[in-house]
Scaffold this active site. Structure first.
Site, PDB file in Angstrom:
ATOM      1  N   TRP A 202      15.420   0.810  47.712  1.00 38.68           N
ATOM      2  CA  TRP A 202      16.201   1.588  46.738  1.00 38.68           C
ATOM      3  C   TRP A 202      15.908   1.203  45.298  1.00 38.68           C
ATOM      4  O   TRP A 202      15.906   2.060  44.405  1.00 38.68           O
ATOM      5  CB  TRP A 202      17.692   1.490  47.052  1.00 38.68           C
ATOM      6  CG  TRP A 202      18.043   2.333  48.242  1.00 38.68           C
ATOM      7  CD1 TRP A 202      18.492   1.906  49.455  1.00 38.68           C
ATOM      8  CD2 TRP A 202      17.914   3.760  48.353  1.00 38.68           C
ATOM      9  NE1 TRP A 202      18.656   2.976  50.306  1.00 38.68           N
ATOM     10  CE2 TRP A 202      18.312   4.115  49.663  1.00 38.68           C
ATOM     11  CE3 TRP A 202      17.496   4.765  47.484  1.00 38.68           C
ATOM     12  CZ2 TRP A 202      18.310   5.443  50.122  1.00 38.68           C
ATOM     13  CZ3 TRP A 202      17.495   6.082  47.938  1.00 38.68           C
ATOM     14  CH2 TRP A 202      17.902   6.406  49.224  1.00 38.68           C
TER      15      TRP A 202
ATOM     16  N   ASP B 107      23.140  -1.004  41.035  1.00 35.65           N
ATOM     17  CA  ASP B 107      23.370   0.031  42.046  1.00 35.65           C
ATOM     18  C   ASP B 107      24.118  -0.632  43.208  1.00 35.65           C
ATOM     19  O   ASP B 107      23.513  -1.260  44.069  1.00 35.65           O
ATOM     20  CB  ASP B 107      22.027   0.603  42.513  1.00 35.65           C
ATOM     21  CG  ASP B 107      22.191   1.584  43.674  1.00 35.65           C
ATOM     22  OD1 ASP B 107      23.337   1.834  44.110  1.00 35.65           O
ATOM     23  OD2 ASP B 107      21.153   2.106  44.140  1.00 35.65           O
TER      24      ASP B 107
ATOM     25  N   LYS C 282      28.989   5.159  51.474  1.00 41.54           N
ATOM     26  CA  LYS C 282      28.776   3.951  52.278  1.00 41.54           C
ATOM     27  C   LYS C 282      30.041   3.110  52.366  1.00 41.54           C
ATOM     28  O   LYS C 282      30.537   2.873  53.448  1.00 41.54           O
ATOM     29  CB  LYS C 282      27.597   3.159  51.726  1.00 41.54           C
ATOM     30  CG  LYS C 282      26.317   3.898  52.138  1.00 41.54           C
ATOM     31  CD  LYS C 282      25.090   3.639  51.395  1.00 41.54           C
ATOM     32  CE  LYS C 282      24.043   4.677  51.819  1.00 41.54           C
ATOM     33  NZ  LYS C 282      22.894   4.693  50.932  1.00 41.54           N
TER      34      LYS C 282
END
Ligand SMILES: *Cc1c(COP(=O)(O)O)cnc(C)c1O
Length: 361
Positions: A102, A172, A196
């Site tokens: 990511w 993030d 999530k």
């Protein structure tokens, strides 16, 4: 109808009591005679939902008064663009720390707006460790430094907030927010896609330090401008109201559980049990990450004999363990054990894994 133990990486499991409340008030929300999905975001009833959610999140994370909390449409990847659009402020570079999938996707998107300096990369270790901050090569001109505290796919995580000079640290936190207490004052921006560890997909929470507002590049779309969204309570356009409402219920649930310190203790126990099972299997199960950097949210593991993967997954599914298949980039298995995964689910998985090992080992 029985519910499975859901190990999905995202969209992921939600607390059962939250889903039950959503079900109970789905058709007639608080006596309005309509669903919370069907009412105006600007009316008083929804405004109260919005404000309560923000207040609860501020309390849970102890967010200092100088920070704005935005509830925006889009996913975490929307922020990959919004960050450079809002933070570059005429500067030409930004630092990115690459620790897995990511953080690299974030950097690639950033590259559309500026020069991205790879301050450090864990690629040499196969992303099995976080590079030591002492060796980071930061650009003194960088507008911000971006990193990913928990890499959802590689299962590698920072142990604490890195000590760096750049005043605008951007994280993030999509797969780790609310899993443990964090010192928000260390950050310029924290952001997290909701699906999530917060709530339903479609919502992204952005926590931004006040002095970073008002720097957006001229071409920034109105709904992507942090300052504009802060001025209008994240309602520059229609926000994802249902996801916002469900997220608010999750915040309340977290407070009932005792807040983030209590969640962190449970999350640590859950992860420890799983890693111990892997490590004590004599190589039958394997996790590639150096122990100090192992994620407590996403636990990837492989079988010494990958030809057993399919059998493992089939038997797991028929035993009530859902979505254990690993990410296609990693193969094998991955157990995502966010806040909503009860410890009993991990205990049951551990029993299943030991059983599978003694049958097939
Ligand atoms: C899942 C994930 C993303 C992508 O989120 P989208 O909402 O699909 O854009 C980004 N970063 C991290 C750390 C993730 O886990």
């Amino acid at each position: 109808m029985p519910r499975v133990y859901n190990f999905s990486a995202g969209p992921a499991a939600l607390p059962q009591s939250v889903l039950e409340q959503v079900r109970d008030e789905l058709l007639d929300w608080q006596g309005v005679g309509a669903s919370v999905m069907e009412i105006s975001h600007r009316g008083k009833p929804f405004m109260e939902v919005a404000e309560r959610a923000e207040a609860d999140l501020r309390e849970l994370m102890a967010i200092p008064a100088g920070y704005q909390v935005l509830f925006l449409a889009g996913g975490a990847q929307t922020q990959f663009s919004m960050l450079p659009l809002n933070l570059l402020d005429g500067r030409e570079s930004a630092d990115y720390v690459i620790t897995g999938h990511w953080s690299e996707v974030a950097r690639k998107e950033g590259e559309r707006y500026c020069r991205t300096n790879i301050a450090a990369s864990g690629e040499d270790s196969g992303f099995a460790a976080i590079p030591d901050t002492a060796g980071w090569q930061c650009d003194p001109q960088a507008a911000y430094l971006h990193y990913t505290p928990n890499e959802t796919i590689h299962g590698v995580a920072f142990d604490g907030v890195p000590e760096i000079d750049n005043a605008t640290l951007v994280a993030d936190m999509t797969s780790s927010i609310l899993s443990e207490p964090v010192d928000v004052s260390r950050f310029g921006v924290i952001y997290a896609g909701a699906q999530k560890n917060i709530g339903p997909a479609g919502l992204t929470v952005v926590i931004v330090r006040g002095d970073l507002l008002g720097r957006a590049a001229p071409q920034t779309p109105k709904v992507y401008d942090y300052r504009r969204q802060a001025e209008v309570g994240s309602m520059a356009n229609t926000p994802p109201t249902f996801a916002w409402y469900v997220s608010g219920l999750v915040f309340r649930w977290l407070k009932e559980q005792g807040g983030l310190a209590a969640m962190a203790a449970v999350n640590r126990r859950k992860a420890d049990k799983l890693y111990r099972t892997i490590d004590e299997s004599g190589g039958f199960y394997r996790n590639p990450v150096d122990p100090p950097y192992r994620s407590r949210m996403n636990v990837p593991f492989t079988l010494a004999d990958p030809s057993l993967d399919e059998t493992f997954l089939r038997e797991a599914e028929s035993s009530g363990f859902y979505a254990l298949k690993g990410h296609r980039a990693m193969g094998g298995m991955r157990a995502s054990i966010y806040n909503a995964m009860p410890e009993a689910g991990v205990d049951a998985l551990v029993d299943f894994m030991k059983h599978f090992h003694s049958n097939k080992g």
